[in-house]
Design a protein around this motif. Structure first.
Motif, PDB file in Angstrom:
ATOM      1  N   ASN A 173      98.654 -84.880 -18.354  1.00  0.00           N
ATOM      2  CA  ASN A 173     100.062 -85.224 -18.558  1.00  0.00           C
ATOM      3  C   ASN A 173     100.429 -85.217 -20.034  1.00  0.00           C
ATOM      4  O   ASN A 173     101.499 -84.744 -20.429  1.00  0.00           O
ATOM      5  CB  ASN A 173     100.358 -86.601 -17.957  1.00  0.00           C
ATOM      6  CG  ASN A 173     100.291 -86.601 -16.440  1.00  0.00           C
ATOM      7  OD1 ASN A 173     100.352 -85.547 -15.819  1.00  0.00           O
ATOM      8  ND2 ASN A 173     100.161 -87.767 -15.847  1.00  0.00           N
ATOM      9  N   TYR A 203      99.067 -83.463 -22.508  1.00  0.00           N
ATOM     10  CA  TYR A 203      99.163 -82.115 -23.077  1.00  0.00           C
ATOM     11  C   TYR A 203     100.301 -81.302 -22.472  1.00  0.00           C
ATOM     12  O   TYR A 203     100.877 -80.437 -23.142  1.00  0.00           O
ATOM     13  CB  TYR A 203      97.821 -81.387 -22.941  1.00  0.00           C
ATOM     14  CG  TYR A 203      96.901 -81.719 -24.079  1.00  0.00           C
ATOM     15  CD1 TYR A 203      96.949 -81.016 -25.270  1.00  0.00           C
ATOM     16  CD2 TYR A 203      96.007 -82.788 -23.983  1.00  0.00           C
ATOM     17  CE1 TYR A 203      96.124 -81.339 -26.335  1.00  0.00           C
ATOM     18  CE2 TYR A 203      95.176 -83.115 -25.041  1.00  0.00           C
ATOM     19  CZ  TYR A 203      95.239 -82.389 -26.210  1.00  0.00           C
ATOM     20  OH  TYR A 203      94.424 -82.717 -27.261  1.00  0.00           O
ATOM     21  N   GLN A 204     100.650 -81.569 -21.219  1.00  0.00           N
ATOM     22  CA  GLN A 204     101.820 -80.902 -20.648  1.00  0.00           C
ATOM     23  C   GLN A 204     103.076 -81.301 -21.413  1.00  0.00           C
ATOM     24  O   GLN A 204     103.931 -80.454 -21.726  1.00  0.00           O
ATOM     25  CB  GLN A 204     101.954 -81.275 -19.165  1.00  0.00           C
ATOM     26  CG  GLN A 204     100.963 -80.569 -18.270  1.00  0.00           C
ATOM     27  CD  GLN A 204     101.044 -81.035 -16.824  1.00  0.00           C
ATOM     28  OE1 GLN A 204     101.816 -81.928 -16.501  1.00  0.00           O
ATOM     29  NE2 GLN A 204     100.233 -80.443 -15.970  1.00  0.00           N
ATOM     30  N   GLU A 205     103.196 -82.602 -21.729  1.00  0.00           N
ATOM     31  CA  GLU A 205     104.345 -83.077 -22.497  1.00  0.00           C
ATOM     32  C   GLU A 205     104.317 -82.522 -23.918  1.00  0.00           C
ATOM     33  O   GLU A 205     105.360 -82.147 -24.471  1.00  0.00           O
ATOM     34  CB  GLU A 205     104.347 -84.602 -22.520  1.00  0.00           C
ATOM     35  CG  GLU A 205     104.642 -85.224 -21.160  1.00  0.00           C
ATOM     36  CD  GLU A 205     104.474 -86.728 -21.152  1.00  0.00           C
ATOM     37  OE1 GLU A 205     104.220 -87.300 -22.236  1.00  0.00           O
ATOM     38  OE2 GLU A 205     104.591 -87.330 -20.070  1.00  0.00           O
ATOM     39  N   THR A 250     105.412 -78.898 -23.716  1.00  0.00           N
ATOM     40  CA  THR A 250     106.849 -78.825 -23.425  1.00  0.00           C
ATOM     41  C   THR A 250     107.675 -79.170 -24.657  1.00  0.00           C
ATOM     42  O   THR A 250     108.660 -78.483 -24.985  1.00  0.00           O
ATOM     43  CB  THR A 250     107.208 -79.785 -22.269  1.00  0.00           C
ATOM     44  OG1 THR A 250     106.451 -79.438 -21.116  1.00  0.00           O
ATOM     45  CG2 THR A 250     108.692 -79.708 -21.947  1.00  0.00           C
ATOM     46  N   TRP A 306      93.738 -78.351 -25.252  1.00  0.00           N
ATOM     47  CA  TRP A 306      93.966 -78.935 -23.929  1.00  0.00           C
ATOM     48  C   TRP A 306      92.816 -78.594 -22.976  1.00  0.00           C
ATOM     49  O   TRP A 306      92.210 -79.472 -22.363  1.00  0.00           O
ATOM     50  CB  TRP A 306      95.299 -78.402 -23.405  1.00  0.00           C
ATOM     51  CG  TRP A 306      95.707 -78.874 -22.043  1.00  0.00           C
ATOM     52  CD1 TRP A 306      95.071 -79.781 -21.248  1.00  0.00           C
ATOM     53  CD2 TRP A 306      96.866 -78.445 -21.314  1.00  0.00           C
ATOM     54  NE1 TRP A 306      95.762 -79.941 -20.069  1.00  0.00           N
ATOM     55  CE2 TRP A 306      96.860 -79.147 -20.083  1.00  0.00           C
ATOM     56  CE3 TRP A 306      97.885 -77.544 -21.564  1.00  0.00           C
ATOM     57  CZ2 TRP A 306      97.842 -78.964 -19.125  1.00  0.00           C
ATOM     58  CZ3 TRP A 306      98.880 -77.368 -20.614  1.00  0.00           C
ATOM     59  CH2 TRP A 306      98.855 -78.065 -19.414  1.00  0.00           C
TER      60      TRP A 306
END
Length: 699
Positions: A90, A92-94, A97, A177
């Motif tokens: 979560n 690294y996704q943020e 983004t 990541w």
């Protein structure tokens, strides 16, 4: 729990819980689904509240089990490991983004002057890395990146410089990541999974849950067991395998007042330690650091890619200079500088290897380094241990036959008292049978000595008690059978493995162990042959009669019976000397020398701790089909890397030729080059196997 089925095909269901889940709730559902009978794989998406399962068996029963799930169930909560990677994902996704949104927000809404200032500040990071390489007198990829960005900035082409830096940053995030997730998965699997320990109280030992241990308690650690908690040796001496913590390749001698670390394994001797740090200390963080520093993570694929990438950098500079000298066209010269082979090679190869390790972890296969996946892909010989590997890890006691006028229950009680100190599949069977019959015992014996691949020796009421193999009891120890028991001994059933119990040199009991084959063992040889393995061998300390029956049942090419640990290791070494790439699979302390000698050693995750420590890969006890999944992933990794090489060279060479021909501008070349690097890296992050591939793994 109420669910809504969103999509369904044979063997696969996607359902929704109807609400968004927290990371903790998603992990609870994931590990619960993974624990259900018939479920082969599961995924949970917390943001949408969806889950996907692949399964075999009764659909209705699986759905009934899913509906029993509750987020308030404490037993389900205990299924979840202490450290999972969902929060990391979560984060690294943020991060990714925010990087993308921030870049395009600035590009669309910030004044040009601010964009130029922003690009100049960002370029300092890349220029610094380039100058550091030059200071070390190395012409590597950071120099190329710094030159490309610096030349673009000098020419006033801030748009191109900004795009190049943006894509390089995206690549760094993706690499970090994937690397962190793979390392975290590996570290979690290597973290301690010890539930009970032997606590010394006076002259006796008590088996208690590890959570009840307090600082200052004294624990007894026997040969082959993992040290569960940091402590100080207060009694005894031992050789400790510390490779998981310090990287030392050879065991280290520990005696009184020496410090021992949680997670290290006792190879020889026995010790009593005083607890210094209770469970839950910094073991996980120590493993993270160890893995990140370990050279085992470096595969030859990564090394070759990095080496080739650095070798190509001077040619990129040479091409740039020659183009300018011959054409006097700065644009064409920069078009070569903007395109290189090294970025994609250096980025995609490590990501592909780490992603493959992560994919293995998703199937409960722990791989301690990328190079072992390469070995699996190249392997042509597989050597299996029998007991606990091809046969079930929990054999059962079929009969207990007393001799010398002894009572059956007394002999089973005594055998369990000794065997519980040294967990092995046959020892576990004896202990389980005593528990089943409610034959409780006190710790009546003195110090217990374990003789690898032979048996156990101790003293009870001043009498020497031995339990183990025929070789250990009769040939090594010289025990005898009373004449009146000779006929009874000759009539022992042949279909079972046998443990012999002797007291004061006289046979007092024979424990017959039923050790059935695993269901998946019947198809494992055929499946391995289909994956390119040329020879499958079985080695066992069991009798020739038992070994022959099993070898014939499952189609083994060669088998060797009544072998010692050194025999297994010698066989592996001879095969390697003959030019074969050998994989060894085992679960016991006696398999450790062969696991170490093989090109790649694979241990059963529920087997002896020493075997797991020495092995390069671990698989689950009831999932020999994971060997086929491992081979498929390894082969797929090699195919992916070959495709990556071809694509990187072909695509970037095309961009260079288009730039030299004046067909595309340097900025366009940089854009397509970095986009291709990003795309191939993202492709390398994906799983090698499809769900269809997994459904075909039928043994």
């Amino acid at each position: 729990m109420r669910i809504i089925i969103r999509h369904e095909i044979r063997g696969r269901i996607r359902f929704s819980t109807g609400k968004k889940m927290s990371a903790e709730q998603a992990d609870m559902l994931l590990y619960y689904l993974g624990s259900l009978n018939g479920v082969t794989s599961a995924k949970v998406y917390e943001r949408t509240g969806d889950a996907v399962i692949c399964f075999v068996g009764d659909r209705r029963e699986i759905l009934r089990q899913i509906q029993r799930f509750s987020f308030r169930d404490q037993k389900i909560r205990e299924l979840v490991p202490q450290n999972t990677t969902r929060e990391l994902m979560n984060t690294y996704q943020e991060k990714l983004t925010m990087r993308v949104v921030g870049h395009y927000f600035c590009k669309l809404f910030l004044p040009r002057s601010i964009q130029i200032l922003k690009a100049a500040c960002q370029s300092l990071h890349f220029l610094k890395k380039g100058f550091e390489c030059l200071r070390r007198r190395k012409l590597e990829v950071p120099v190329l990146d710094a030159t490309a960005i610096g030349v673009s900035m000098a020419r006033g082409d801030y748009k191109t410089a900004g795009s190049v830096m943006f894509l390089l940053k995206i690549g760094e995030i993706l690499e970090e990541w994937t690397h962190k997730k793979s390392v975290a998965d590996l570290a979690r699997s290597m973290s301690l999974n010890v539930e009970k320990v032997w606590l010394r109280q006076g002259e006796s030992q008590i088996l208690i849950p590890i959570r009840d241990i307090k600082q200052g308690d004294q624990l007894v650690i026997q040969v082959g067991n993992m040290i569960p908690i940091d402590g100080i040796v207060v009694e005894g001496e031992a050789m400790i395998n510390q490779s998981s913590m310090t990287g030392e390749s050879t065991p280290v001698k520990k005696e009184k007042d020496a410090y021992v670390y949680a997670g290290t394994v006792l190879e020889e001797g026995s010790i009593v330690i005083q607890v210094k740090q209770t469970v839950g200390s910094t073991r996980y963080e120590k493993i993270i650091s160890m893995i990140e520093e370990s050279e085992k993570l470096k595969s030859s694929l990564e090394g070759k890619a990095a080496h080739l990438a650095d070798q190509l950098v001077p040619y990129s500079f040479l091409g740039t200079i020659l183009t300018y000298v011959l054409t006097r066209n700065v644009t064409k010269a920069i078009s070569i500088l903007m395109v290189d082979f090294s970025c994609a090679l250096k980025l995609s190869m490590p990501i592909a290897v780490l992603a493959a390790m992560r994919e293995c972890q998703d199937h409960q296969i722990t791989v301690k380094g990328g190079k072992f996946l390469e070995t699996i892909a190249e392997a042509d010989t597989v050597v299996f241990d029998k007991t606990g590997t091809l046969t079930k890890a929990q054999p059962s006691v079929a009969q207990v036959i007393p001799f010398a006028g002894c009572q059956r229950n007394d002999m089973l009680r005594l055998a369990a008292c000794l065997e519980e100190h040294f967990p092995h599949s046959m020892a576990n069977a004896v202990v389980a049978q005593a528990l089943k019959e409610d034959l409780k015992h006190d710790e009546m014996h003195t110090k217990v000595e374990y003789v690898v691949a032979h048996g156990i020796a101790s003293k009870v009421d001043g009498q020497t008690v031995l339990i183990g193999s025929y070789h250990f009891i009769f040939e090594d120890s010289g025990c005898k059978i009373l004449e009146e028991d000779r006929e009874k001994f000759e009539a022992l059933p042949n279909e079972y493995s046998q443990l012999y119990l002797a007291i004061s040199g006289v046979l007092c009991a024979v424990i017959c162990i039923e050790d059935p084959l695993r269901e998946e063992a019947y198809g494992i040889v055929k499946a391995l042959k289909a994956q390119g393995i040329k020879k499958v061998v079985m080695m066992t300390g069991d009798s020739e009669r038992t070994a022959k029956v099993i070898a014939e049942k499952i189609g083994i090419d060669e088998y060797y019976a009544e072998v010692l640990p050194e025999d297994k290791a010698n066989f592996v070494e001879k095969e390697r000397e003959a030019g074969h790439c050998v994989v060894m699979i085992g679960d016991g302390i006696n398999d450790s020398p062969a696991l170490s000698a093989a090109d790649t050693g694979i241990a059963i995750s529920e087997g002896a701790q020493l075997a797991r420590e020495i092995a390069d890969i671990t698989i689950s006890e009831d999932a020999l089909h994971q060997m086929i999944i491992l081979k498929k992933i390894s082969d797929g990794l090699m195919r992916r890397t070959r495709k990556n090489y071809k694509f990187v060279i072909g695509f970037n060479l095309g961009l260079i030729l288009l730039g030299l021909g004046g067909v595309i501008a340097p900025g366009t070349s940089a854009f397509f080059h970095n986009i291709s690097t990003l795309m191939i890296s993202m492709k390398s992050m994906t799983n090698v196997l499809t769900e269809e591939d997994l459904l075909t793994v039928i043994l």
